[in-house]
Design a protein around this motif. Structure first.
Motif, PDB file in Angstrom:
ATOM      1  N   LEU A  84      90.256 -21.188 -75.207  1.00  0.00           N
ATOM      2  CA  LEU A  84      89.840 -21.922 -76.392  1.00  0.00           C
ATOM      3  C   LEU A  84      88.892 -21.039 -77.175  1.00  0.00           C
ATOM      4  O   LEU A  84      88.176 -20.217 -76.584  1.00  0.00           O
ATOM      5  N   ARG A  85      88.861 -21.236 -78.485  1.00  0.00           N
ATOM      6  CA  ARG A  85      87.867 -20.559 -79.314  1.00  0.00           C
ATOM      7  C   ARG A  85      87.033 -21.612 -80.024  1.00  0.00           C
ATOM      8  O   ARG A  85      87.564 -22.438 -80.776  1.00  0.00           O
ATOM      9  N   LEU A  86      85.748 -21.585 -79.780  1.00  0.00           N
ATOM     10  CA  LEU A  86      84.817 -22.457 -80.483  1.00  0.00           C
ATOM     11  C   LEU A  86      84.280 -21.734 -81.705  1.00  0.00           C
ATOM     12  O   LEU A  86      84.078 -20.524 -81.684  1.00  0.00           O
ATOM     13  N   SER A  87      84.020 -22.516 -82.745  1.00  0.00           N
ATOM     14  CA  SER A  87      83.426 -21.986 -83.970  1.00  0.00           C
ATOM     15  C   SER A  87      82.189 -22.784 -84.303  1.00  0.00           C
ATOM     16  O   SER A  87      82.094 -23.977 -83.998  1.00  0.00           O
ATOM     17  N   CYS A  88      81.257 -22.137 -84.948  1.00  0.00           N
ATOM     18  CA  CYS A  88      80.050 -22.804 -85.412  1.00  0.00           C
ATOM     19  C   CYS A  88      79.715 -22.246 -86.788  1.00  0.00           C
ATOM     20  O   CYS A  88      79.336 -21.084 -86.922  1.00  0.00           O
ATOM     21  N   GLU A  89      79.894 -23.082 -87.787  1.00  0.00           N
ATOM     22  CA  GLU A  89      79.635 -22.661 -89.156  1.00  0.00           C
ATOM     23  C   GLU A  89      78.255 -23.143 -89.588  1.00  0.00           C
ATOM     24  O   GLU A  89      77.890 -24.299 -89.362  1.00  0.00           O
ATOM     25  N   ALA A  90      77.522 -22.257 -90.226  1.00  0.00           N
ATOM     26  CA  ALA A  90      76.172 -22.572 -90.673  1.00  0.00           C
ATOM     27  C   ALA A  90      76.119 -22.712 -92.181  1.00  0.00           C
ATOM     28  O   ALA A  90      76.812 -22.000 -92.914  1.00  0.00           O
ATOM     29  N   SER A  91      75.286 -23.606 -92.634  1.00  0.00           N
ATOM     30  CA  SER A  91      75.058 -23.749 -94.065  1.00  0.00           C
ATOM     31  C   SER A  91      73.560 -23.751 -94.299  1.00  0.00           C
ATOM     32  O   SER A  91      72.772 -24.092 -93.418  1.00  0.00           O
ATOM     33  N   GLY A  92      73.157 -23.378 -95.474  1.00  0.00           N
ATOM     34  CA  GLY A  92      71.743 -23.342 -95.775  1.00  0.00           C
ATOM     35  C   GLY A  92      71.227 -21.920 -95.888  1.00  0.00           C
ATOM     36  O   GLY A  92      71.834 -21.098 -96.542  1.00  0.00           O
ATOM     37  N   ARG A  93      70.139 -21.662 -95.185  1.00  0.00           N
ATOM     38  CA  ARG A  93      69.496 -20.358 -95.265  1.00  0.00           C
ATOM     39  C   ARG A  93      70.428 -19.254 -94.774  1.00  0.00           C
ATOM     40  O   ARG A  93      71.367 -19.501 -94.039  1.00  0.00           O
ATOM     41  N   THR A  94      70.167 -18.041 -95.162  1.00  0.00           N
ATOM     42  CA  THR A  94      71.009 -16.900 -94.859  1.00  0.00           C
ATOM     43  C   THR A  94      71.327 -16.812 -93.373  1.00  0.00           C
ATOM     44  O   THR A  94      70.447 -16.670 -92.539  1.00  0.00           O
ATOM     45  N   PHE A  95      72.588 -16.874 -93.080  1.00  0.00           N
ATOM     46  CA  PHE A  95      73.055 -16.920 -91.692  1.00  0.00           C
ATOM     47  C   PHE A  95      72.629 -15.680 -90.920  1.00  0.00           C
ATOM     48  O   PHE A  95      72.279 -15.765 -89.742  1.00  0.00           O
ATOM     49  N   SER A  96      72.632 -14.553 -91.563  1.00  0.00           N
ATOM     50  CA  SER A  96      72.307 -13.304 -90.876  1.00  0.00           C
ATOM     51  C   SER A  96      70.836 -13.220 -90.473  1.00  0.00           C
ATOM     52  O   SER A  96      70.437 -12.292 -89.772  1.00  0.00           O
ATOM     53  N   SER A  97      70.029 -14.196 -90.874  1.00  0.00           N
ATOM     54  CA  SER A  97      68.623 -14.240 -90.471  1.00  0.00           C
ATOM     55  C   SER A  97      68.453 -14.791 -89.065  1.00  0.00           C
ATOM     56  O   SER A  97      67.367 -14.700 -88.500  1.00  0.00           O
ATOM     57  N   TYR A  98      69.510 -15.374 -88.518  1.00  0.00           N
ATOM     58  CA  TYR A  98      69.405 -16.098 -87.263  1.00  0.00           C
ATOM     59  C   TYR A  98      70.031 -15.371 -86.085  1.00  0.00           C
ATOM     60  O   TYR A  98      71.138 -14.838 -86.183  1.00  0.00           O
ATOM     61  N   ILE A  99      69.313 -15.387 -84.989  1.00  0.00           N
ATOM     62  CA  ILE A  99      69.923 -15.149 -83.699  1.00  0.00           C
ATOM     63  C   ILE A  99      70.703 -16.420 -83.365  1.00  0.00           C
ATOM     64  O   ILE A  99      70.220 -17.534 -83.601  1.00  0.00           O
ATOM     65  N   MET A 100      71.898 -16.274 -82.819  1.00  0.00           N
ATOM     66  CA  MET A 100      72.734 -17.432 -82.529  1.00  0.00           C
ATOM     67  C   MET A 100      73.029 -17.526 -81.048  1.00  0.00           C
ATOM     68  O   MET A 100      73.196 -16.519 -80.362  1.00  0.00           O
ATOM     69  N   GLY A 101      73.089 -18.763 -80.568  1.00  0.00           N
ATOM     70  CA  GLY A 101      73.376 -18.969 -79.162  1.00  0.00           C
ATOM     71  C   GLY A 101      74.353 -20.112 -78.953  1.00  0.00           C
ATOM     72  O   GLY A 101      74.512 -20.982 -79.814  1.00  0.00           O
ATOM     73  N   TRP A 102      75.003 -20.064 -77.810  1.00  0.00           N
ATOM     74  CA  TRP A 102      75.836 -21.174 -77.341  1.00  0.00           C
ATOM     75  C   TRP A 102      75.241 -21.680 -76.027  1.00  0.00           C
ATOM     76  O   TRP A 102      74.885 -20.888 -75.147  1.00  0.00           O
ATOM     77  N   PHE A 103      75.167 -22.983 -75.915  1.00  0.00           N
ATOM     78  CA  PHE A 103      74.706 -23.659 -74.709  1.00  0.00           C
ATOM     79  C   PHE A 103      75.727 -24.724 -74.349  1.00  0.00           C
ATOM     80  O   PHE A 103      76.568 -25.088 -75.161  1.00  0.00           O
ATOM     81  N   ARG A 104      75.635 -25.233 -73.144  1.00  0.00           N
ATOM     82  CA  ARG A 104      76.525 -26.314 -72.750  1.00  0.00           C
ATOM     83  C   ARG A 104      75.796 -27.295 -71.843  1.00  0.00           C
ATOM     84  O   ARG A 104      74.817 -26.937 -71.182  1.00  0.00           O
ATOM     85  N   GLN A 105      76.298 -28.506 -71.846  1.00  0.00           N
ATOM     86  CA  GLN A 105      75.715 -29.543 -70.993  1.00  0.00           C
ATOM     87  C   GLN A 105      76.824 -30.380 -70.395  1.00  0.00           C
ATOM     88  O   GLN A 105      77.581 -31.040 -71.118  1.00  0.00           O
ATOM     89  N   ALA A 106      76.921 -30.320 -69.078  1.00  0.00           N
ATOM     90  CA  ALA A 106      77.900 -31.124 -68.354  1.00  0.00           C
ATOM     91  C   ALA A 106      77.277 -32.474 -68.015  1.00  0.00           C
ATOM     92  O   ALA A 106      76.047 -32.599 -67.962  1.00  0.00           O
ATOM     93  N   PRO A 107      78.100 -33.486 -67.766  1.00  0.00           N
ATOM     94  CA  PRO A 107      77.563 -34.810 -67.438  1.00  0.00           C
ATOM     95  C   PRO A 107      76.613 -34.763 -66.240  1.00  0.00           C
ATOM     96  O   PRO A 107      76.943 -34.185 -65.206  1.00  0.00           O
ATOM     97  N   GLY A 108      75.443 -35.336 -66.418  1.00  0.00           N
ATOM     98  CA  GLY A 108      74.479 -35.389 -65.335  1.00  0.00           C
ATOM     99  C   GLY A 108      73.732 -34.109 -65.070  1.00  0.00           C
ATOM    100  O   GLY A 108      72.958 -34.023 -64.111  1.00  0.00           O
ATOM    101  N   LYS A 109      73.952 -33.101 -65.909  1.00  0.00           N
ATOM    102  CA  LYS A 109      73.286 -31.815 -65.706  1.00  0.00           C
ATOM    103  C   LYS A 109      72.444 -31.448 -66.920  1.00  0.00           C
ATOM    104  O   LYS A 109      72.618 -31.985 -68.009  1.00  0.00           O
TER     105      LYS A 109
END
Length: 123
Positions: free
Chosen positions: A17-42
Motif C-alpha cells: 500500500l502507499r499512504l499519502s499525506c498532503e499538507a496545506s498552509g505554511r510552506t511544506f518544505s519547512s517541516y520535518i515529516m513523520g509517520w506514526f501508527r496506533q493499533a487497537p489497545g496500543k
C-alpha cells in the motif's frame, strides 16, 4: 498547517500500500515529516520520519527494509510506501509535521497531526 492522510485500506499479508499525506498552509518544505501508527489497545508508535529536503530518513526497526518514506515538496506531500505487509502492521496511520531542527522519532515533538488512515492487513 493542515494534514490530510489517505491511501489506507484492506490488503492481504505480503501485499503493498502507499499512504499519502498532503499538507496545506505554511510552506511544506519547512517541516520535518513523520509517520506514526496506533493499533487497537496500543500506544502510538513511530514508523518513519524524513528531513525537510528528504536527505535524512529514519525507520522503526519493525518496518526497516519494508517501508519507504519519501516526499515531494512541489506537491506538498509525504508518502509511505509499504511492502511485504504483515498482520501486525494493522493500525491507524498518522502523518505529522514538525517545525523543529532535528529529525525525531518522538511523537510529542511533532506540532501538527493528520486525521489518520486505517490500514488492515489480513492473514
Amino acid at each position: 498547517v493542515q494534514l490530510q492522510a489517505s491511501g489506507g485500506g484492506l490488503v492481504q499479508a505480503g501485499g503493498s500500500l502507499r499512504l499519502s499525506c498532503e499538507a496545506s498552509g505554511r510552506t511544506f518544505s519547512s517541516y520535518i515529516m513523520g509517520w506514526f501508527r496506533q493499533a487497537p489497545g496500543k500506544e502510538r508508535e513511530f514508523v518513519a520520519a524524513i528531513s525537510r529536503s528528504g536527505a535524512i530518513k529514519y525507520y522503526a526497526d519493525s518496518v526497516k527494509g519494508r517501508f519507504t518514506i519519501f516526499r515531494d515538496n512541489a506537491k506538498n506531500t509525504v508518502y509511505l510506501q509499504m511492502s511485504s505487509l504483515k498482520p501486525e502492521d494493522t493500525a491507524v496511520y498518522y502523518c505529522a509535521a514538525d517545525l523543529g531542527v532535528v529529525v525525531t522519532q518522538k511523537p510529542y515533538e511533532y506540532d501538527y497531526w493528520g486525521q489518520g488512515t486505517l490500514v488492515t492487513v489480513s492473514s
